[in-house]
Design an enzyme around this catalytic site. Structure first.
Site, PDB file in Angstrom:
ATOM      1  N   GLY B 240       0.824  -1.194   0.000  1.00  0.00           N
ATOM      2  CA  GLY B 240       0.000   0.000   0.000  1.00  0.00           C
ATOM      3  C   GLY B 240       0.865   1.254   0.000  1.00  0.00           C
ATOM      4  O   GLY B 240       0.635   2.171  -0.739  1.00  0.00           O
ATOM      5  N   PHE B 241       1.867   1.266   0.877  1.00  0.00           N
ATOM      6  CA  PHE B 241       2.802   2.399   0.990  1.00  0.00           C
ATOM      7  C   PHE B 241       2.062   3.714   1.200  1.00  0.00           C
ATOM      8  O   PHE B 241       2.499   4.758   0.719  1.00  0.00           O
ATOM      9  CB  PHE B 241       3.720   2.478  -0.241  1.00  0.00           C
ATOM     10  N   VAL B 662       9.017   0.382  12.307  1.00  0.00           N
ATOM     11  CA  VAL B 662      10.137   0.188  11.380  1.00  0.00           C
ATOM     12  C   VAL B 662       9.727   0.299   9.911  1.00  0.00           C
ATOM     13  O   VAL B 662      10.544   0.088   9.033  1.00  0.00           O
ATOM     14  CB  VAL B 662      10.805  -1.193  11.605  1.00  0.00           C
ATOM     15  N   GLY B 663       8.481   0.642   9.631  1.00  0.00           N
ATOM     16  CA  GLY B 663       7.999   0.569   8.247  1.00  0.00           C
ATOM     17  C   GLY B 663       8.502   1.675   7.347  1.00  0.00           C
ATOM     18  O   GLY B 663       8.569   1.491   6.138  1.00  0.00           O
ATOM     19  N   GLU B 664       8.815   2.821   7.917  1.00  0.00           N
ATOM     20  CA  GLU B 664       9.063   3.970   7.050  1.00  0.00           C
ATOM     21  C   GLU B 664      10.462   4.558   7.150  1.00  0.00           C
ATOM     22  O   GLU B 664      10.973   5.129   6.193  1.00  0.00           O
ATOM     23  CB  GLU B 664       8.001   5.049   7.337  1.00  0.00           C
TER      24      GLU B 664
END
Ligand SMILES: Cc1cc2nc3c(=O)[nH]c(=O)nc-3n(C[C@H](O)[C@H](O)[C@H](O)COP(=O)(O)OP(=O)(O)OC[C@H]3O[C@@H](n4cnc5c(N)ncnc54)[C@H](O)[C@@H]3O)c2cc1C
Ligand code: SF4
Lengths: 335, 700
Positions: B240-241, B662-664
């Protein structure tokens, strides 16, 4: 996208007749380009005639020492052929520089040179394009022109031909075997594709219904020392910004002969006769290579565009040609 | 301070629970939801960027065999709320951007729907549009806030005086282009409207989304439905980002279509090309940076003035200047945001909105300053490390930028670097190295609830969370297991359905923090009620609570990225043989999944550095390179040695897991590190992205 009929006639002759008699019929090979165009609405044929089983999928030795490559030979098989790799490395390298492994497994020898331009406006039916809709105008003029032509363009179309394989074939003096409703004919590969002029809707000299049955590459000793150098916006899986297919014969530091074709610069694979002429008899030095590039690019005309245009292609071509020829000459020194 | 869980399952390198299903192809995505006899919806998009629809001729489309309905503004249902112009699908004749939905077709097969969509003839009264962003427009305005709720402008001290008086100053403008999120799985919905006697009907949406509850909330508002009337289901998402963080027009369209054919399921999947106008994007940014420094490198002032775009019909203000507010110490500071409202598609979230573009200008500027001062760029950053958060004066809950820089320098072999540019030549390639810092705030959403049930010897937790490929299916059981003190193998966590308790969006790298905290609360309730020996059927629920420590501390993850770049001397081709990231992001709940987040984000950062650029043709107002053959994302061959590392960080304030998200953070700073390395290789300073070969081509 609109519905279409699909046919698999018993032989090539029937296929040719089937297409020739219907203006909205077209040949289908690997489909890697045509099917995209069906989806995008760029092409809307009423009949697809599948020719993958009707033309040869073999690579045969010719009596003159060359090779006959059947139109149904897949790009990956052609690139892997021992004879091609040994005698025409430029062709194997060009194929492997194109598309992806999956696409090369589908793409054919007949379909590859007939793939159509990647001009973004050509592929977008909501914009004017003289190639797709003759007379509608050319949206690329002043648009996104990074991938467009610097040689041989016209005010009606500035598109480039996207094939890598075709650039190698142009350098190799290949010949195209064609079957039409009126019989067979042979076309020098360098004369297969056309410049846009005022008929940008045409990519080649093939008439409707003419089928490529094979492509011949002649016996060409110079081609054993040949290279394909592709420069693109990412390291793999991208079309060429520019490319160089070159064969070089060097002895004692002097260039005896050269075959050069350029990709990403024109509406057709661009055989660089002027550069070849400039190289013959010249010393194998960067100066000579640069002079050859200058001779070939003397008439180059960059395009402006909101994306910055493509003036960079002129120094880029020069650098790519110099680098490719230098590497080829270096091979001679090592040998 | 919260009590941090004793890590038993947390920290383990567990494989994805959903991995097998995905590899075998049995994981079901929104568009593949097995439903009986679906209709296929294809949209028709505006081909002008501004104006009005004057006529929609549906005769040919309707006449086609298999077409069930053609929806236009004239016959689409009136929505209960049209406040959000992006989502007011088929509610009026006005055109706000090229690509806006102007009609839709429903047919029994996708092929017929597609053909019929091509046959809908739309006539427009076209008006002159304006789609050109520049910093010298005279209509730039200050938004009330920038995403999500930051003030647009901040100032402290006297920046102008600092620039006038400091011994060394830098005043430069940097730009980042328009970017599109481009997840692998296109935006897709399967929708079913079931009229029901007595209760007003029920809508089910199988939607590819980063949050089932946020979708339900939007859809209930727009259609005037009650929450019980809408169920949103999404077990798996193919990326999705941020572009699936809020529902876009396609979701409303799918629901509208379903309600037009009660009882019949409808599928609507956008094409890749359609995603370039309907699914959000990152605005282009123009960043004017000012740095005023002492000779020893300490900053006397730092300022960023941002110009970016939004659409005329809906505002989205990227918080590009915000990371500068807390990054480096300096007594004089300024950040501003100005917007141009253009006739363009609506911008939205894209991985690390704000931080990602907003750490490009500043981190290249720091590199330029280091050069001007003759300082090591790592050392320059260390000298400007703040004691407390510069904007608020509050302490950081933990801040390990310096540790990341040192660890990265060590791993990368930075020591002894010759700082001169354009002096290393190897086999026909210029070689250089570069560094940049990363930062991303640690966020917790205010709302999320989980339940825990004891069922047949297993603990089953439920929460409407989303796993967009990030690993929530795996990580949440790890957290629940440690909260329960049970083996992780005995714990299931079910997500992706509004029938589960309400969960916040998977956005802002807040998922694990927020949902994990809700799980911990639910387990606490459960243990309080039933102790350590529960009976079958015992159940409890708990919700995320405000964290009082957020008032006292500034919470952020930090990182440092190091790149080696090669530039071909004849062609200018740019390659990245090495890209190392070192991060300090609290406790790492699952190293395998965290590593893929870091590496994936760094790869996306590499794409930003070298390739990504949506070419919006100002003459038409649409992105012309709208497919993955022309919009380039990185290929394996662009990079050789890609590494992500982290330092052990013990932060007792963030949450019970000790985790920061930690996703971005991995996408933040990458492009600056690469651009700085490309300068070090060639001597050409790169202030505009992407770093394409023509920008570094010799003799250009
Ligand atoms: C994502 C992507 C990336 C790509 N990258 C590259 C690249 O980097 N370099 C590159 O060179 N190519 C690239 N390609 C293009 C690819 O090489 C071509 O699509 C392929 O070679 C076409 O061959 P095909 O057999 O699939 O042709 P088809 O798609 O089947 O046909 C193409 C055209 O040729 C006609 N045709 C086919 N066979 C015959 C015949 N025997 N006689 C007469 N007419 C015929 C068809 O009617 C059609 O008009 C890429 C394609 C894609 C989708
Ligand atoms: S360059 Fe040629 S293909 Fe491209 S828009 Fe113009 S006419 Fe069409």
């Amino acid at each position: 996208m609109r519905p279409f009929a699909y046919a698999t006639p018993p032989d090539a002759r029937e296929a040719v007749l089937a297409v020739a008699e219907r203006p909205d019929a077209t040949f289908l090979a690997g489909g890697t380009n045509l099917v995209d165009h069906l989806r995008l609405g760029v092409a809307a044929p009423g009949l697809l005639v599948d020719v993958t089983a009707l033309t040869s999928a073999e690579i045969d030795d010719l009596s003159d020492g060359g090779l006959r490559i059947g139109a149904a030979v897949r790009n990956s098989d052609l690139a892997a052929d021992r004879r091609v790799r040994a005698r025409y490395p430029v062709l194997a390298e060009a194929l492997l520089a194109g598309a992806s492994g999956q696409l090369r497994n589908m793409a054919t020898t007949g379909g590859n040179p007939l793939q159509r331009t990647r001009c973004v406006y050509f592929q977008d039916v909501t914009t004017p394009c003289n190639k797709r809709a003759p007379g509608s105008g050319c949206a690329a003029l002043g648009g996104a022109t990074r991938n467009h032509a610097v040689l041989g363009a016209s005010e009606h179309c500035i598109a480039t031909h996207p094939s890598d394989m075709a650039v190698a074939l142009a350098a190799l003096d290949a010949r195209v075997q064609v079957l039409g409703p009126d019989g067979e004919r042979e076309i020098p590969f360098t004369e297969l594709h056309t410049l846009p002029g005022d008929t940008p809707e045409r990519d080649t000299v093939l008439e409707h219904g003419e089928l490529i049955t094979a492509i011949d590459v002649p016996d060409l000793p110079i081609a054993t020392r040949s290279r394909y150098r592709k420069v693109r916006d990412r390291a793999s899986y991208a079309f060429a910004l520019v490319s160089v297919a070159a064969c070089l014969d060097v002895a004692g530091g002097e260039i005896r002969d050269a075959r050069i074709a350029l990709g990403g610069v024109a509406h057709k694979p661009w055989r660089a006769h002027r550069a070849e002429e400039a190289l013959r008899g010249a010393p194998a030095t960067d100066e000579s290579y640069r002079a050859a590039a200058a001779a070939e690019l003397a008439d180059a005309r960059p395009q402006e565009g909101f994306d910055g245009g493509n003036a960079f292609k002129i120094p880029l071509l020069t650098g790519t040609l110099v680098s490719t020829l230098r590497a080829l000459a270096g091979e001679e020194t090592r040998a | 301070m919260t009590t941090t869980l004793e890590p038993r399952a947390i920290g383990r390198d567990l494989a994805r629970r959903d991995g097998g299903a995905k590899v075998r192809g049995t994981a079901v995505y929104a568009d593949e939801t097995p439903v009986a006899d679906p209709l296929f919806c294809r949209i028709v998009q505006a081909t002008v960027a501004r104006g009005r629809v004057t006529e929609v001729d549906t005769a040919d489309a309707s006449a086609l065999d298999g077409v069930v309905a053609v929806l236009t503004t004239a016959d689409a249902e009136r929505l209960a709320s049209t406040d959000d112009a992006e989502l007011a699908v088929l509610q009026g004749t006005g055109i706000g951007f090229r690509g806006q939905i102007v009609a839709a077709v429903l047919a029994g097969t996708d092929e017929v729907a597609r053909e019929a969509a091509d046959l809908v003839r739309v006539t427009y009264a076209e008006e002159e549009h304006d789609a050109r962003l520049s910093a010298d427009r005279d209509d730039l305005y200050t938004p009330e806030s920038v995403n999500p709720t930051y003030p647009p402008d901040t100032a402290e001290g006297d920046m102008a005086a600092a620039m006038a008086e400091a011994p060394v100053t830098l005043d430069r403008t940097y730009t980042t282009p328009m970017h599109h999120n481009n997840p692998m799985e296109p935006h897709a919905t399967t929708a079913l409207w079931e009229p029901r006697e007595g209760d007003g009907g029920h809508l089910t949406l199988w939607d590819s989304t980063q949050g089932v509850h946020p979708v339900r909330q939007t859809v209930t508002q727009i259609f005037g439905l009650e929450p019980e009337q809408v169920r949103v289901i999404c077990p798996f998402v193919g990326g999705g980002f941020g572009s699936k963080g809020t529902p876009h027009a396609n979701v409303v369209m799918a629901a509208l279509a379903a309600r037009a054919v009660p009882g019949r399921p409808v599928r609507l999947a956008l094409t890749r090309q359609q995603m370039f106008s309907l699914a959000g994007y990152r605005t282009p940014t123009i960043q004017r940076m000012q740095l005023a420094a002492e000779r020893d490198g300490r900053l006397r002032g730092i300022a960023i003035d941002v110009v970016e775009q939004t659409s005329r019909i809906k505002e989205f203000a990227e918080q590009t200047g915000v990371p500068t507010r807390n990054m480096y110490a300096a007594p004089n500071r300024r950040t501003t945001h100005r917007l141009a409202a253009l006739d363009v598609p609506v911008p939205s979230w894209m991985r690390a909105p704000g931080e990602c573009p907003g750490m490009f200008g500043p981190e290249v500027a720091m590199d330029e300053l280091a050069t001007a001062l003759g300082l090591d760029p790592v050392e320059l950053r260390i000298r400007n490390e703040p004691e407390v958060a510069p904007e608020t004066g509050k302490p950081f809950s933990s801040r390990n930028l310096v540790a990341c820089l040192r660890e990265g320098a060590e791993r990368f072999g930075w020591a002894g670097r010759d700082h001169r540019p354009g002096v290393r030549l190897e086999d026909g390639w210029w070689v250089g190295t570069g560094v940049a810092a990363s930062v991303y705030p640690t966020m917790r959403m205010p709302k999320s609830t989980a339940t825990v049930t004891y069922d047949g010897g297993r603990y089953v937790a439920r929460i409407g969370a989303a796993d967009l490929g990030t690993g929530a299916w795996t990580v949440l059981p790890q957290i629940a297991a440690d909260a329960l003190g049970a083996p992780v193998e005995d714990v299931d966590v079910l997500i992706g359905d509004t029938d589960h308790p309400e969960a916040s969006v998977a956005g802002g790298s807040s998922g694990t923090t927020t949902w994990g905290s809700a799980l911990v609360e639910a387990v606490r309730e459960f243990r309080d009620k039933y102790g350590d020996a529960p009976q079958d059927g015992d159940a409890a629920s708990g919700s995320v609570k405000p964290n009082p420590a957020e008032e006292e501390y500034v919470m952020s993850a930090f990182g440092a990225q190091f790149a080696e770049v090669r530039v071909h001397t004849d062609t200018g081709e740019v390659r990245v043989p090495r890209l190392y990231g070192v991060f300090a992001a609290g406790r790492i709940v699952n190293p395998r999944l965290a590593r893929s987040q870091f590496l994936g984000a760094m790869t996306m950062g590499l794409g930003m550095a070298l390739h990504e650029q949506s070419l919006l043709d100002p003459r038409t107002g649409h992105v012309v390179n709208h497919d993955l053959a022309e919009y380039h994302v990185p290929a394996n061959a662009d990079v050789d040695d890609l590494q992500a590392h982290w330092i052990d960080e013990d932060d007792p304030y963030v949450n019970a897991m000790g985790s920061k998200g930690v996703g971005e953070i991995g996408i933040v700073g990458t492009a600056a590190a690469v651009a700085n390395a490309a300068w070090h290789a060639t001597g050409v300073r790169l202030r505009d992205l992407p770093v394409t070969l023509d920008r570094v081509l010799p003799g250009r």
